[in-house]
Design a protein around this motif. Structure first.
Motif, PDB file in Angstrom:
ATOM      1  N   ALA A  41       0.833  -1.207   0.000  1.00  0.00           N
ATOM      2  CA  ALA A  41       0.000   0.000   0.000  1.00  0.00           C
ATOM      3  C   ALA A  41       0.869   1.259   0.000  1.00  0.00           C
ATOM      4  CB  ALA A  41      -0.921  -0.005   1.218  1.00  0.00           C
ATOM      5  N   VAL A  42       1.916   1.259   0.831  1.00  0.00           N
ATOM      6  CA  VAL A  42       2.819   2.415   0.874  1.00  0.00           C
ATOM      7  C   VAL A  42       3.474   2.625  -0.485  1.00  0.00           C
ATOM      8  CG1 VAL A  42       4.999   3.250   1.850  1.00  0.00           C
ATOM      9  CG2 VAL A  42       3.248   2.290   3.347  1.00  0.00           C
ATOM     10  N   THR A  43       3.951   1.557  -1.085  1.00  0.00           N
ATOM     11  CA  THR A  43       4.615   1.650  -2.381  1.00  0.00           C
ATOM     12  C   THR A  43       3.671   2.164  -3.455  1.00  0.00           C
ATOM     13  OG1 THR A  43       5.979  -0.248  -1.748  1.00  0.00           O
ATOM     14  CG2 THR A  43       5.976   0.369  -4.068  1.00  0.00           C
ATOM     15  N   TRP A  44       2.444   1.709  -3.427  1.00  0.00           N
ATOM     16  CA  TRP A  44       1.489   2.039  -4.476  1.00  0.00           C
ATOM     17  C   TRP A  44       0.956   3.468  -4.353  1.00  0.00           C
ATOM     18  CZ3 TRP A  44      -0.220   1.102  -9.073  1.00  0.00           C
ATOM     19  CH2 TRP A  44      -1.481   1.529  -9.454  1.00  0.00           C
ATOM     20  N   TYR A  45       0.634   3.905  -3.161  1.00  0.00           N
ATOM     21  CA  TYR A  45      -0.063   5.184  -2.994  1.00  0.00           C
ATOM     22  C   TYR A  45       0.859   6.400  -2.988  1.00  0.00           C
ATOM     23  CZ  TYR A  45      -4.519   2.917  -2.128  1.00  0.00           C
ATOM     24  OH  TYR A  45      -5.675   2.190  -2.271  1.00  0.00           O
ATOM     25  N   ILE A  46       2.117   6.244  -2.653  1.00  0.00           N
ATOM     26  CA  ILE A  46       3.020   7.389  -2.664  1.00  0.00           C
ATOM     27  C   ILE A  46       3.314   7.796  -4.104  1.00  0.00           C
ATOM     28  CG2 ILE A  46       5.349   8.155  -2.082  1.00  0.00           C
ATOM     29  CD1 ILE A  46       5.224   6.433   0.387  1.00  0.00           C
ATOM     30  N   ARG A  52      10.838  10.992  -5.533  1.00  0.00           N
ATOM     31  CA  ARG A  52      12.008  11.782  -5.934  1.00  0.00           C
ATOM     32  C   ARG A  52      12.462  12.719  -4.823  1.00  0.00           C
ATOM     33  NH1 ARG A  52      12.670  11.669 -11.631  1.00  0.00           N
ATOM     34  NH2 ARG A  52      10.951  10.579 -12.689  1.00  0.00           N
ATOM     35  N   LEU A  53      11.507  13.283  -4.084  1.00  0.00           N
ATOM     36  CA  LEU A  53      11.831  14.229  -3.026  1.00  0.00           C
ATOM     37  C   LEU A  53      12.411  13.536  -1.801  1.00  0.00           C
ATOM     38  CD1 LEU A  53      11.701  17.092  -1.764  1.00  0.00           C
ATOM     39  CD2 LEU A  53       9.334  16.551  -1.078  1.00  0.00           C
ATOM     40  N   TRP A  54      11.776  12.447  -1.376  1.00  0.00           N
ATOM     41  CA  TRP A  54      12.156  11.802  -0.122  1.00  0.00           C
ATOM     42  C   TRP A  54      13.315  10.834  -0.281  1.00  0.00           C
ATOM     43  CZ3 TRP A  54       6.421  10.332   1.272  1.00  0.00           C
ATOM     44  CH2 TRP A  54       5.741  11.490   1.651  1.00  0.00           C
ATOM     45  N   GLU A 278       9.744  12.569  12.085  1.00  0.00           N
ATOM     46  CA  GLU A 278       9.548  12.589  10.635  1.00  0.00           C
ATOM     47  C   GLU A 278      10.679  11.859   9.932  1.00  0.00           C
ATOM     48  OE1 GLU A 278       8.897  15.830   6.987  1.00  0.00           O
ATOM     49  OE2 GLU A 278       9.268  16.513   9.053  1.00  0.00           O
ATOM     50  N   PHE A 279      11.896  12.037  10.425  1.00  0.00           N
ATOM     51  CA  PHE A 279      13.047  11.338   9.856  1.00  0.00           C
ATOM     52  C   PHE A 279      12.873   9.823   9.932  1.00  0.00           C
ATOM     53  CE2 PHE A 279      16.640   9.052  11.846  1.00  0.00           C
ATOM     54  CZ  PHE A 279      17.368   8.765  10.705  1.00  0.00           C
ATOM     55  N   LEU A 284      12.285   4.794   7.489  1.00  0.00           N
ATOM     56  CA  LEU A 284      11.738   3.448   7.599  1.00  0.00           C
ATOM     57  C   LEU A 284      10.815   3.138   6.424  1.00  0.00           C
ATOM     58  CD1 LEU A 284      11.398   0.848   9.217  1.00  0.00           C
ATOM     59  CD2 LEU A 284       9.600   1.973  10.544  1.00  0.00           C
ATOM     60  N   GLY A 285       9.937   4.086   6.098  1.00  0.00           N
ATOM     61  CA  GLY A 285       9.073   3.890   4.944  1.00  0.00           C
ATOM     62  C   GLY A 285       9.862   3.730   3.664  1.00  0.00           C
ATOM     63  N   GLY A 286      11.003   4.446   3.592  1.00  0.00           N
ATOM     64  CA  GLY A 286      11.826   4.345   2.399  1.00  0.00           C
ATOM     65  C   GLY A 286      12.419   2.973   2.190  1.00  0.00           C
ATOM     66  N   TYR A 287      12.795   2.289   3.266  1.00  0.00           N
ATOM     67  CA  TYR A 287      13.361   0.957   3.136  1.00  0.00           C
ATOM     68  C   TYR A 287      12.359  -0.006   2.487  1.00  0.00           C
ATOM     69  CZ  TYR A 287      17.784   1.523   5.600  1.00  0.00           C
ATOM     70  OH  TYR A 287      19.065   1.875   5.938  1.00  0.00           O
ATOM     71  N   TYR A 288      11.098   0.130   2.847  1.00  0.00           N
ATOM     72  CA  TYR A 288      10.088  -0.802   2.325  1.00  0.00           C
ATOM     73  C   TYR A 288       9.531  -0.345   0.979  1.00  0.00           C
ATOM     74  CZ  TYR A 288      10.257  -3.160   6.804  1.00  0.00           C
ATOM     75  OH  TYR A 288      10.685  -3.871   7.905  1.00  0.00           O
ATOM     76  N   ALA A 289       9.259   0.958   0.840  1.00  0.00           N
ATOM     77  CA  ALA A 289       8.702   1.443  -0.424  1.00  0.00           C
ATOM     78  C   ALA A 289       9.703   1.287  -1.561  1.00  0.00           C
ATOM     79  CB  ALA A 289       8.281   2.908  -0.272  1.00  0.00           C
TER      80      ALA A 289
END
Length: 445
Positions: A41-46, A52-54, A278-279, A284-289
């Motif tokens: 879900a995180v990968t799909w909706y972002i 590119r920003l994060w 926020e960091f 953490l979200g970046g590792y999975y997405a």
């Protein structure tokens, strides 16, 4: 309870281990869904601009990749629940593990062997680091959480010696054996468990290796969740274990943030005027997405060059003997070096996980990937069924395999070289325990 006068293969030991009911999430199907779907879900909706920003990478994960991932996850779930549906023998409340004397002996001996192998691995690793120049200055800097020292030491001083330092990976199996023997025989194994815990913590700190902590802690949680202390379960304890998945993401974020602080925050993110909370979420979200996103990159830009399954089972091609005989990665243009080159061109090498589910498509094709994940689910379902039926070999093996289930959103853990010792050792121990077990299933009372 006193021991039988002459215990043997069918003779029970003095203590039974009662199976805990209510830990629904231990089922491989539930774990796979709870881990993979949020990551999907995180990968799909972002959106692409946020990627590119994060995380400084374009978004490649499209609707086709999403649908394929869902189909493969569905195949895994079907395989995982098949053993429960196929076997009509019910598992009643009050199921217990009743080890025979031979099983207890094997478990205790295996625990000692795995401890010795683990200590040999760490000793060799330490001696190699010292011979490469690691000393008091580097250790002091590491204890002060100096990021450059932590990252540099991993590459300069603590590079592994294949086949020798890999022995450290027997640590989780040693911990499981000692904990189970502690419950069965009453031997506390305080010094051995304390030493193993200290070595893992030192490895996590000095070598900046979070996964080592994960590998050691998860089997302990599985054993604690699968077994209760007595025949009667307390409602409060049962509720806590049932709700554990609700608090697990928070615990993951806290632990991740503590260890990631010295790796990224102190180096760059604190200068970008974002808060620590926020960091942690972005990192953490970046590792999975990015793991699932990288799978799409792999399928497009690297998979066409592969003619052998090198993405799901890299342990085979990185095995010391095979690696020296065959230049597999050079022939396929699909090795780690090529993967980093692809990421440098199409993604972000800082986030280099290949994902867990989609790489099977690169190795086996769409149909082969469905079969692959269905078989994996089936094997885990059989192992879980054995655990619930009160079979000691199922408990031991499932405890160390469960790490791979929790990594299904990020990497295919079971195919890594670091997973090979614990899986091979777990299978061998499970076979020995099964042979030494009672001839009739010891289920219920």
């Amino acid at each position: 309870m006193s021991r039988p006068a002459a215990p043997g293969r069918d003779g029970p030991t003095g203590k039974s281990l009662w199976i805990r009911h209510g830990t629904w999430w231990l089922h491989p199907a539930w774990t796979g869904v709870l881990v993979a779907l949020p990551c999907l879900a995180v990968t799909w909706y972002i959106p692409d601009q946020d990627y590119r920003l994060w995380w400084r990478t374009p978004k490649y994960f499209d609707s086709a990749a999403c649908l394929t991932t869902l189909l493969l996850l569905g195949a895994f779930v079907v395989g995982a629940i098949a053993p429960s549906l196929a076997r009509r023998r019910s598992i009643v409340r009050g199921s217990r593990v009743t080890p025979t004397a031979d099983q207890q002996r094997i478990l205790a001996q295996a625990g000692r062997v795995f401890v010795v192998l683990t200590l040999i691995g760490y000793a060799v690793w330490a001696l190699l680091a010292i011979s490469r120049g690691y000393g008091g200055d580097q250790l002091g800097s590491a204890l002060l959480l100096n990021r450059d020292t932590l990252i540099g030491a991993k590459e300069e001083y603590f590079s592994t010696a294949p086949g020798v330092t890999t022995l450290t990976q027997f640590g989780p199996l040693a911990i499981v054996c000692l904990l189970l023997d502690r419950r069965i025989s009453g031997h506390h194994h305080r010094w051995a468990l304390a030493l193993l815990a200290a070595l893992v913590l030192a490895r996590v700190l000095i070598n900046a290796e979070r996964l080592a902590l994960f590998e050691a802690v998860v089997p302990v949680i599985v054993v604690a969740a699968a077994l209760r202390s007595g025949r009667s379960a307390r409602p409060r304890h049962r509720l806590w274990w049932a709700l554990l998945p609700m608090v697990a993401p928070l615990l993951l974020a806290v632990v991740f943030g503590l260890f990631e602080y010295t790796r990224s925050w102190s180096d760059r993110y604190q200068h970008e005027h974002i808060g620590v909370g926020e960091f942690v979420m972005l990192r953490l979200g970046g590792y999975y997405a990015t793991a699932s996103n990288n799978s799409a990159v792999l399928l497009t830009h690297l998979a066409p060059y592969a003619k052998l399954p090198c993405f799901t089972i890299p342990v085979i091609w990185n095995f010391p003997i095979l690696k020296s005989l065959f230049n597999v990665h050079g022939a396929l243009d699909a090795g780690p070096h090529h993967w980093m080159l692809v990421l440098a061109q199409y993604g972000n090498p800082e986030f280099n996980n290949q994902g867990a589910i989609l790489p099977a498509v690169a190795d086996y094709g769409p149909v082969g990937a469905l079969v692959w994940w269905a078989v994996i689910g089936l094997l885990l379902g059989v192992c879980y069924r054995a655990l619930r039926a009160g079979e000691l070999h199922g408990l031991v093996l499932y405890a160390v395999l469960y790490v791979g289930l929790l990594e299904m959103g990020r990497i295919f853990y079971w195919g890594l070289g670091r997973a090979f010792p614990v899986i091979a050792g777990g299978i061998l121990l499970a076979v020995l325990l099964r042979r030494a077990g009672p001839r009739a299933a010891g289920e219920g009372t």
